[in-house]
Write a protein that holds these residues in place. Sequence first.
Motif, mmCIF file in Angstrom:
data_model
loop_
_atom_site.group_PDB
_atom_site.id
_atom_site.type_symbol
_atom_site.label_atom_id
_atom_site.label_comp_id
_atom_site.label_asym_id
_atom_site.label_seq_id
_atom_site.Cartn_x
_atom_site.Cartn_y
_atom_site.Cartn_z
ATOM 1 N N VAL A 128 -7.112 5.271 24.717
ATOM 2 C CA VAL A 128 -8.567 5.260 24.791
ATOM 3 C C VAL A 128 -9.138 4.156 23.907
ATOM 4 O O VAL A 128 -8.540 3.778 22.905
ATOM 5 C CB VAL A 128 -9.171 6.629 24.376
ATOM 6 N N ALA A 129 -10.286 3.674 24.290
ATOM 7 C CA ALA A 129 -10.956 2.621 23.530
ATOM 8 C C ALA A 129 -11.374 3.136 22.161
ATOM 9 O O ALA A 129 -11.854 4.262 22.028
ATOM 10 C CB ALA A 129 -12.183 2.132 24.295
ATOM 11 N N GLY A 130 -11.150 2.306 21.155
ATOM 12 C CA GLY A 130 -11.621 2.606 19.815
ATOM 13 C C GLY A 130 -10.661 3.366 18.929
ATOM 14 O O GLY A 130 -10.913 3.487 17.735
ATOM 15 N N LEU A 131 -9.562 3.872 19.480
ATOM 16 C CA LEU A 131 -8.588 4.585 18.652
ATOM 17 C C LEU A 131 -7.651 3.562 18.017
ATOM 18 O O LEU A 131 -6.880 2.908 18.704
ATOM 19 C CB LEU A 131 -7.795 5.597 19.483
ATOM 20 N N LEU A 132 -7.743 3.412 16.700
ATOM 21 C CA LEU A 132 -6.979 2.393 15.992
ATOM 22 C C LEU A 132 -5.628 2.895 15.498
ATOM 23 O O LEU A 132 -4.652 2.152 15.489
ATOM 24 C CB LEU A 132 -7.782 1.878 14.791
ATOM 25 N N ARG A 133 -5.584 4.130 15.044
ATOM 26 C CA ARG A 133 -4.356 4.705 14.496
ATOM 27 C C ARG A 133 -4.334 6.195 14.794
ATOM 28 O O ARG A 133 -5.370 6.824 14.913
ATOM 29 C CB ARG A 133 -4.284 4.522 12.980
ATOM 30 N N LEU A 134 -3.114 6.723 14.850
ATOM 31 C CA LEU A 134 -2.941 8.157 15.032
ATOM 32 C C LEU A 134 -1.627 8.554 14.381
ATOM 33 O O LEU A 134 -0.620 7.871 14.563
ATOM 34 C CB LEU A 134 -2.926 8.507 16.525
ATOM 35 N N ASP A 180 -2.975 3.977 7.454
ATOM 36 C CA ASP A 180 -2.392 5.260 7.797
ATOM 37 C C ASP A 180 -2.741 6.256 6.695
ATOM 38 O O ASP A 180 -2.945 5.876 5.540
ATOM 39 C CB ASP A 180 -0.868 5.152 7.917
ATOM 40 N N LEU A 181 -2.771 7.524 7.049
ATOM 41 C CA LEU A 181 -2.977 8.557 6.045
ATOM 42 C C LEU A 181 -1.732 8.705 5.177
ATOM 43 O O LEU A 181 -1.809 8.814 3.966
ATOM 44 C CB LEU A 181 -3.301 9.892 6.731
ATOM 45 N N CYS A 182 -0.581 8.683 5.825
ATOM 46 C CA CYS A 182 0.696 8.856 5.144
ATOM 47 C C CYS A 182 1.549 7.622 5.397
ATOM 48 O O CYS A 182 1.815 7.289 6.549
ATOM 49 C CB CYS A 182 1.394 10.101 5.690
ATOM 50 N N PRO A 183 1.970 6.928 4.345
ATOM 51 C CA PRO A 183 2.828 5.766 4.561
ATOM 52 C C PRO A 183 4.124 6.179 5.282
ATOM 53 O O PRO A 183 4.600 7.301 5.102
ATOM 54 C CB PRO A 183 3.133 5.270 3.147
ATOM 55 N N PRO A 184 4.690 5.294 6.107
ATOM 56 C CA PRO A 184 5.933 5.621 6.814
ATOM 57 C C PRO A 184 7.037 6.051 5.846
ATOM 58 O O PRO A 184 7.145 5.528 4.738
ATOM 59 C CB PRO A 184 6.305 4.310 7.510
ATOM 60 N N ASN A 185 7.814 7.039 6.264
ATOM 61 C CA ASN A 185 8.964 7.539 5.494
ATOM 62 C C ASN A 185 8.603 8.061 4.111
ATOM 63 O O ASN A 185 9.369 7.912 3.166
ATOM 64 C CB ASN A 185 10.038 6.461 5.374
ATOM 65 N N SER A 186 7.420 8.643 3.984
ATOM 66 C CA SER A 186 7.034 9.225 2.701
ATOM 67 C C SER A 186 6.108 10.414 2.961
ATOM 68 O O SER A 186 5.987 10.879 4.078
ATOM 69 C CB SER A 186 6.355 8.172 1.815
ATOM 70 N N GLY A 187 5.466 10.873 1.918
ATOM 71 C CA GLY A 187 4.542 11.993 2.037
ATOM 72 C C GLY A 187 3.214 11.658 1.396
ATOM 73 O O GLY A 187 3.059 10.633 0.742
ATOM 74 N N VAL A 188 2.250 12.546 1.601
ATOM 75 C CA VAL A 188 0.937 12.363 0.998
ATOM 76 C C VAL A 188 0.406 13.735 0.583
ATOM 77 O O VAL A 188 0.619 14.728 1.269
ATOM 78 C CB VAL A 188 -0.047 11.657 1.968
ATOM 79 N N LEU A 189 -0.230 13.760 -0.573
ATOM 80 C CA LEU A 189 -0.937 14.950 -1.030
ATOM 81 C C LEU A 189 -2.420 14.738 -0.772
ATOM 82 O O LEU A 189 -2.946 13.637 -0.981
ATOM 83 C CB LEU A 189 -0.722 15.178 -2.526
ATOM 84 N N ALA A 218 4.728 12.536 7.739
ATOM 85 C CA ALA A 218 4.457 12.086 9.109
ATOM 86 C C ALA A 218 5.642 12.389 10.013
ATOM 87 O O ALA A 218 6.769 12.011 9.706
ATOM 88 C CB ALA A 218 4.151 10.591 9.120
ATOM 89 N N LEU A 219 5.373 13.078 11.121
ATOM 90 C CA LEU A 219 6.377 13.285 12.160
ATOM 91 C C LEU A 219 6.426 12.076 13.085
ATOM 92 O O LEU A 219 7.463 11.733 13.621
ATOM 93 C CB LEU A 219 6.036 14.515 13.019
ATOM 94 N N TRP A 220 5.265 11.466 13.283
ATOM 95 C CA TRP A 220 5.152 10.348 14.209
ATOM 96 C C TRP A 220 3.862 9.606 13.915
ATOM 97 O O TRP A 220 2.889 10.189 13.452
ATOM 98 C CB TRP A 220 5.107 10.875 15.649
ATOM 99 N N GLN A 221 3.884 8.321 14.179
ATOM 100 C CA GLN A 221 2.642 7.557 14.074
ATOM 101 C C GLN A 221 2.608 6.489 15.141
ATOM 102 O O GLN A 221 3.630 5.888 15.481
ATOM 103 C CB GLN A 221 2.470 6.957 12.698
ATOM 104 N N ARG A 222 1.448 6.316 15.670
ATOM 105 C CA ARG A 222 1.208 5.271 16.663
ATOM 106 C C ARG A 222 1.009 3.975 15.894
ATOM 107 O O ARG A 222 0.333 3.941 14.875
ATOM 108 C CB ARG A 222 -0.071 5.629 17.431
ATOM 109 N N PRO A 223 1.617 2.919 16.378
ATOM 110 C CA PRO A 223 1.414 1.619 15.728
ATOM 111 C C PRO A 223 -0.087 1.270 15.693
ATOM 112 O O PRO A 223 -0.830 1.623 16.591
ATOM 113 C CB PRO A 223 2.162 0.631 16.602
ATOM 114 N N ALA A 224 -0.494 0.603 14.641
ATOM 115 C CA ALA A 224 -1.895 0.198 14.514
ATOM 116 C C ALA A 224 -2.270 -0.742 15.638
ATOM 117 O O ALA A 224 -1.471 -1.580 16.059
ATOM 118 C CB ALA A 224 -2.121 -0.476 13.160
ATOM 119 N N THR A 225 -3.499 -0.579 16.136
ATOM 120 C CA THR A 225 -3.994 -1.471 17.183
ATOM 121 C C THR A 225 -5.184 -2.239 16.639
ATOM 122 O O THR A 225 -5.941 -1.719 15.809
ATOM 123 C CB THR A 225 -4.422 -0.683 18.435
ATOM 124 N N PRO A 226 -5.368 -3.466 17.089
ATOM 125 C CA PRO A 226 -6.487 -4.269 16.579
ATOM 126 C C PRO A 226 -7.822 -3.775 17.098
ATOM 127 O O PRO A 226 -7.930 -3.072 18.013
ATOM 128 C CB PRO A 226 -6.192 -5.671 17.100
#
Length: 174
Positions: free
Chosen positions: A41-47, A111-120, A166-174
């Motif tokens: 969808v248009a406007g979705l940059l990250r998930l 991203d909310l959570c960096p790849p291969n790590s966690g976030v509080l 993170a279980l999965w993340q969509r690559p960032a889109t411009p």
Amino acid sequence: MTEANMTVCRTCAILGFQTARPGTGRRLAELNLELGRTLDVAGLLRLQVLVRAGYDTDLCVYWLWRDLRDRDAVWAAPPTALTHFWASARPLWAAEPSVRRLHWQPATDRDLCPPNSGVLLEERTPVPATSRRLAPEESWLLDMDTGTALHCRPPSTPADPTAWTALWQRPATP
């Protein structure tokens, strides 16, 4: 157009916290992953789809939208992938998801959570805009509706039970 009439466009982070009924966490996570992979969808940059360490029933979906109006347009006329997700996920939810609309402070698209790590995610008093410059690990999210803040920081230990991974993340889109 006067300054008062101008609408400021800036990214909007949406956090959707979902709690699965007992025994359905894995299936709910799979549905979220499927949605993330198929939603275009248009406007979705990250998930990102995140799970709380040690609790397969606690999920958080992080959506970064170019602008809140993009998200609102998708919800007003949802694509098939989204309506299919809602129909499939609804029976798995222990309660309706808790949804928060937020802005990154300092302003950044990440991203909310960096790849291969966690976030509080810790509820905090918002940091004043005039305060010292924040380091990246001191990022926080300002809730657009309540004015409260979520401080985002790395967990102190990899096995921290309050961390989100993170279980999965969509690559960032411009």
